[in-house]
Motif scaffolding. Sequence first.
Motif, PDB file in Angstrom:
ATOM      1  N   GLN A 140      27.643 -26.787 -16.707  1.00  0.00           N
ATOM      2  CA  GLN A 140      26.495 -26.009 -16.264  1.00  0.00           C
ATOM      3  C   GLN A 140      25.262 -26.895 -16.097  1.00  0.00           C
ATOM      4  OE1 GLN A 140      28.532 -24.938 -18.735  1.00  0.00           O
ATOM      5  NE2 GLN A 140      28.808 -22.717 -18.634  1.00  0.00           N
ATOM      6  N   GLY A 141      24.790 -26.990 -14.856  1.00  0.00           N
ATOM      7  CA  GLY A 141      23.550 -27.695 -14.590  1.00  0.00           C
ATOM      8  C   GLY A 141      23.645 -29.197 -14.440  1.00  0.00           C
ATOM      9  N   SER A 142      24.863 -29.729 -14.312  1.00  0.00           N
ATOM     10  CA  SER A 142      24.989 -31.191 -14.209  1.00  0.00           C
ATOM     11  C   SER A 142      26.311 -31.565 -13.569  1.00  0.00           C
ATOM     12  CB  SER A 142      24.905 -31.823 -15.602  1.00  0.00           C
ATOM     13  OG  SER A 142      24.940 -33.234 -15.525  1.00  0.00           O
ATOM     14  N   HIS A 143      26.261 -32.505 -12.634  1.00  0.00           N
ATOM     15  CA  HIS A 143      27.467 -33.078 -12.039  1.00  0.00           C
ATOM     16  C   HIS A 143      27.232 -34.567 -11.862  1.00  0.00           C
ATOM     17  CE1 HIS A 143      30.528 -33.369  -8.513  1.00  0.00           C
ATOM     18  NE2 HIS A 143      31.106 -33.586  -9.681  1.00  0.00           N
ATOM     19  N   PHE A 144      28.139 -35.377 -12.403  1.00  0.00           N
ATOM     20  CA  PHE A 144      27.973 -36.832 -12.410  1.00  0.00           C
ATOM     21  C   PHE A 144      29.259 -37.510 -11.983  1.00  0.00           C
ATOM     22  CE2 PHE A 144      28.816 -40.853 -14.487  1.00  0.00           C
ATOM     23  CZ  PHE A 144      27.713 -41.595 -14.109  1.00  0.00           C
ATOM     24  N   ALA A 145      29.118 -38.616 -11.272  1.00  0.00           N
ATOM     25  CA  ALA A 145      30.271 -39.479 -10.982  1.00  0.00           C
ATOM     26  C   ALA A 145      29.794 -40.913 -10.847  1.00  0.00           C
ATOM     27  CB  ALA A 145      30.982 -39.045  -9.706  1.00  0.00           C
ATOM     28  N   ALA A 146      30.609 -41.834 -11.331  1.00  0.00           N
ATOM     29  CA  ALA A 146      30.406 -43.268 -11.102  1.00  0.00           C
ATOM     30  C   ALA A 146      31.688 -43.799 -10.487  1.00  0.00           C
ATOM     31  CB  ALA A 146      30.090 -43.998 -12.393  1.00  0.00           C
ATOM     32  N   VAL A 147      31.580 -44.486  -9.372  1.00  0.00           N
ATOM     33  CA  VAL A 147      32.741 -45.014  -8.654  1.00  0.00           C
ATOM     34  C   VAL A 147      32.425 -46.438  -8.223  1.00  0.00           C
ATOM     35  CG1 VAL A 147      34.216 -44.776  -6.618  1.00  0.00           C
ATOM     36  CG2 VAL A 147      33.436 -42.723  -7.840  1.00  0.00           C
ATOM     37  N   GLY A 148      33.434 -47.318  -8.349  1.00  0.00           N
ATOM     38  CA  GLY A 148      33.204 -48.688  -7.937  1.00  0.00           C
ATOM     39  C   GLY A 148      34.474 -49.489  -7.810  1.00  0.00           C
ATOM     40  N   THR A 149      34.313 -50.742  -7.521  1.00  0.00           N
ATOM     41  CA  THR A 149      35.442 -51.645  -7.344  1.00  0.00           C
ATOM     42  C   THR A 149      35.970 -52.099  -8.709  1.00  0.00           C
ATOM     43  OG1 THR A 149      33.865 -53.477  -7.135  1.00  0.00           O
ATOM     44  CG2 THR A 149      34.646 -52.445  -5.090  1.00  0.00           C
ATOM     45  N   PRO A 150      37.243 -52.462  -8.785  1.00  0.00           N
ATOM     46  CA  PRO A 150      37.830 -52.816 -10.082  1.00  0.00           C
ATOM     47  C   PRO A 150      37.214 -54.031 -10.755  1.00  0.00           C
ATOM     48  CG  PRO A 150      39.554 -52.294  -8.501  1.00  0.00           C
ATOM     49  CD  PRO A 150      38.271 -52.361  -7.733  1.00  0.00           C
ATOM     50  N   ASP A 151      36.561 -54.895  -9.985  1.00  0.00           N
ATOM     51  CA  ASP A 151      35.936 -56.065 -10.597  1.00  0.00           C
ATOM     52  C   ASP A 151      34.562 -55.755 -11.187  1.00  0.00           C
ATOM     53  OD1 ASP A 151      34.411 -55.743  -8.311  1.00  0.00           O
ATOM     54  OD2 ASP A 151      35.088 -57.604  -7.359  1.00  0.00           O
ATOM     55  N   GLY A 152      34.093 -54.496 -11.011  1.00  0.00           N
ATOM     56  CA  GLY A 152      32.791 -54.121 -11.543  1.00  0.00           C
ATOM     57  C   GLY A 152      31.621 -54.716 -10.797  1.00  0.00           C
ATOM     58  N   GLU A 153      31.878 -55.257  -9.612  1.00  0.00           N
ATOM     59  CA  GLU A 153      30.821 -55.945  -8.877  1.00  0.00           C
ATOM     60  C   GLU A 153      30.034 -55.028  -7.948  1.00  0.00           C
ATOM     61  OE1 GLU A 153      29.844 -59.124  -9.314  1.00  0.00           O
ATOM     62  OE2 GLU A 153      31.242 -59.109 -10.994  1.00  0.00           O
ATOM     63  N   ARG A 154      30.564 -53.834  -7.690  1.00  0.00           N
ATOM     64  CA  ARG A 154      29.858 -52.917  -6.792  1.00  0.00           C
ATOM     65  C   ARG A 154      30.156 -51.492  -7.228  1.00  0.00           C
ATOM     66  NH1 ARG A 154      30.619 -52.533  -0.197  1.00  0.00           N
ATOM     67  NH2 ARG A 154      28.779 -51.234   0.237  1.00  0.00           N
ATOM     68  N   THR A 155      29.128 -50.795  -7.680  1.00  0.00           N
ATOM     69  CA  THR A 155      29.303 -49.466  -8.265  1.00  0.00           C
ATOM     70  C   THR A 155      28.178 -48.558  -7.836  1.00  0.00           C
ATOM     71  OG1 THR A 155      30.342 -50.454 -10.214  1.00  0.00           O
ATOM     72  CG2 THR A 155      29.587 -48.185 -10.420  1.00  0.00           C
ATOM     73  N   ILE A 156      28.512 -47.290  -7.610  1.00  0.00           N
ATOM     74  CA  ILE A 156      27.515 -46.263  -7.336  1.00  0.00           C
ATOM     75  C   ILE A 156      27.650 -45.160  -8.370  1.00  0.00           C
ATOM     76  CG2 ILE A 156      29.032 -45.091  -5.668  1.00  0.00           C
ATOM     77  CD1 ILE A 156      26.510 -44.165  -4.187  1.00  0.00           C
ATOM     78  N   ALA A 157      26.527 -44.664  -8.859  1.00  0.00           N
ATOM     79  CA  ALA A 157      26.493 -43.496  -9.740  1.00  0.00           C
ATOM     80  C   ALA A 157      25.674 -42.415  -9.051  1.00  0.00           C
ATOM     81  CB  ALA A 157      25.878 -43.854 -11.087  1.00  0.00           C
ATOM     82  N   VAL A 158      26.194 -41.192  -9.048  1.00  0.00           N
ATOM     83  CA  VAL A 158      25.540 -40.066  -8.382  1.00  0.00           C
ATOM     84  C   VAL A 158      25.415 -38.918  -9.370  1.00  0.00           C
ATOM     85  CG1 VAL A 158      25.673 -38.419  -6.466  1.00  0.00           C
ATOM     86  CG2 VAL A 158      26.511 -40.755  -6.156  1.00  0.00           C
ATOM     87  N   HIS A 159      24.273 -38.266  -9.381  1.00  0.00           N
ATOM     88  CA  HIS A 159      24.080 -37.110 -10.260  1.00  0.00           C
ATOM     89  C   HIS A 159      23.284 -36.023  -9.544  1.00  0.00           C
ATOM     90  CE1 HIS A 159      21.956 -34.649 -13.326  1.00  0.00           C
ATOM     91  NE2 HIS A 159      23.119 -34.724 -13.925  1.00  0.00           N
ATOM     92  N   THR A 160      23.734 -34.782  -9.705  1.00  0.00           N
ATOM     93  CA  THR A 160      22.977 -33.621  -9.247  1.00  0.00           C
ATOM     94  C   THR A 160      22.601 -32.785 -10.456  1.00  0.00           C
ATOM     95  OG1 THR A 160      24.941 -32.215  -8.915  1.00  0.00           O
ATOM     96  CG2 THR A 160      24.233 -33.576  -7.057  1.00  0.00           C
ATOM     97  N   ASN A 161      21.421 -32.177 -10.424  1.00  0.00           N
ATOM     98  CA  ASN A 161      21.018 -31.336 -11.543  1.00  0.00           C
ATOM     99  C   ASN A 161      21.463 -29.883 -11.345  1.00  0.00           C
ATOM    100  OD1 ASN A 161      19.102 -31.077  -9.485  1.00  0.00           O
ATOM    101  ND2 ASN A 161      17.375 -30.815 -10.884  1.00  0.00           N
ATOM    102  N   THR A 162      22.680 -29.786 -10.856  1.00  0.00           N
ATOM    103  CA  THR A 162      23.455 -28.558 -10.848  1.00  0.00           C
ATOM    104  C   THR A 162      24.911 -28.973 -10.918  1.00  0.00           C
ATOM    105  OG1 THR A 162      23.760 -26.400  -9.771  1.00  0.00           O
ATOM    106  CG2 THR A 162      23.744 -28.336  -8.334  1.00  0.00           C
ATOM    107  N   GLU A 163      25.780 -28.026 -11.207  1.00  0.00           N
ATOM    108  CA  GLU A 163      27.186 -28.373 -11.383  1.00  0.00           C
ATOM    109  C   GLU A 163      27.881 -28.649 -10.051  1.00  0.00           C
ATOM    110  OE1 GLU A 163      26.411 -24.236 -10.763  1.00  0.00           O
ATOM    111  OE2 GLU A 163      25.895 -25.421 -12.522  1.00  0.00           O
TER     112      GLU A 163
END
Length: 388
Positions: free
Chosen positions: A342-365
């Motif tokens: 409730q009120g939050s949705h988060f994801a972090a996705v990136g390459t296996p070497d950890g060299e390029r990653t994005i994190a996204v969050h919305t303040n709703t589900e």
Amino acid sequence: MTNSVSTGREKLRQMLEWAVAEVAVPGIVAEVRDAEGTWFGSAGVADIESGRPRQEGEHLHVGSAGKAFTAATVLQLEAEGRLSIEDTVERWLPGALNVNGYDGNKITIRQLLSNTSGLFVTGLAPELSSRYATRSAFAEHRFDAWSTDELLKLTVSQPPIHEPGTAFAYSNGGFYLAGMIIEKVTGNTYAEEVARTITEPLGLTRTYIRPADETGYPEPHPRAYSGLFLKDGANPEDVTADNWWSMFEEPGLPPLDTTEYNSSWAWSAGNVISTTGEMIRVFNAFASGSLLPPAQHRAMWSLVSTEGGNWIPHAAYGLGVFELDPAVTGGLTLRGMGGSMQGSHFAAVGTPDGERTIAVHTNTEFKTWKVLFNALEAEFGIPPVQGL
């Protein structure tokens, strides 16, 4: 509309504005870390009433991304020789599963962490949904605290849905049991062991397991807004893994502010507070193998099919983490962790070497998988994913 504080990444900035305009998320942020440094962007608002924009460094609830914390803590205990993920539940929690057709001698810790234990989908338990399923019920129960004994009862309140190891079904109960095993093995609290094995080694200062009596966030933070409620008159006991989406309120109703809320029901299945920046550090450690020894790192990323499991499309599941099918990413290997409540949705996705990653969050589900996949299309150039 945009409140992006960094220049460049025009496609990603457009995606953020699209999420506010077309998906009706109140506010969204994205943080990227790669060889060029850190980029941060936002759109929409952190507070509907004041119009305050979202900002870098906000404290967030990351939902089921916390499952990866539980898995990594268990794997560190294995590396220390204190348990094995092939141990049965019965070895560490004798008699805990002797109810409703479960057999603790047949379910392993690995199966708990890979959602292949056969436990029913705990989030659909009437005992849980009846407290939060409608707006009136949420208002009455939003500050209820859950004990581990109550979570154990919830875990086994419905019979198994398949034999252990034969299929995938997303179950918070498996991670509740893993949290209980962590405490049994160590004599410490779950939160203390997460700190010892993850947050302290990674030097995280703003990431922690939310205490059972905490109902807010440290500053700064966005307000949280939810429309995740059943229609008036709907019976939570009628909700199944196949019909749950159709049972919810029609779109267009004003969201409910769920910022102050006791989320102790999530516990070791995902009750982590963090920031997008620190979650990128966590994810990069999990993805690259810089935190766990090689054997445990391989175990974390040993994948099972999620087909038929009503979960992220085009993804296989490891131990608290996922990896996207290269068939939909243009051949690029992308790993991730994420969650919604409730009120939050988060994801972090990136390459296996950890060299390029994005994190996204919305303040709703969670509203649509297009938010995640459109972000990945904008950042990594993956092909458009059809049918979302």
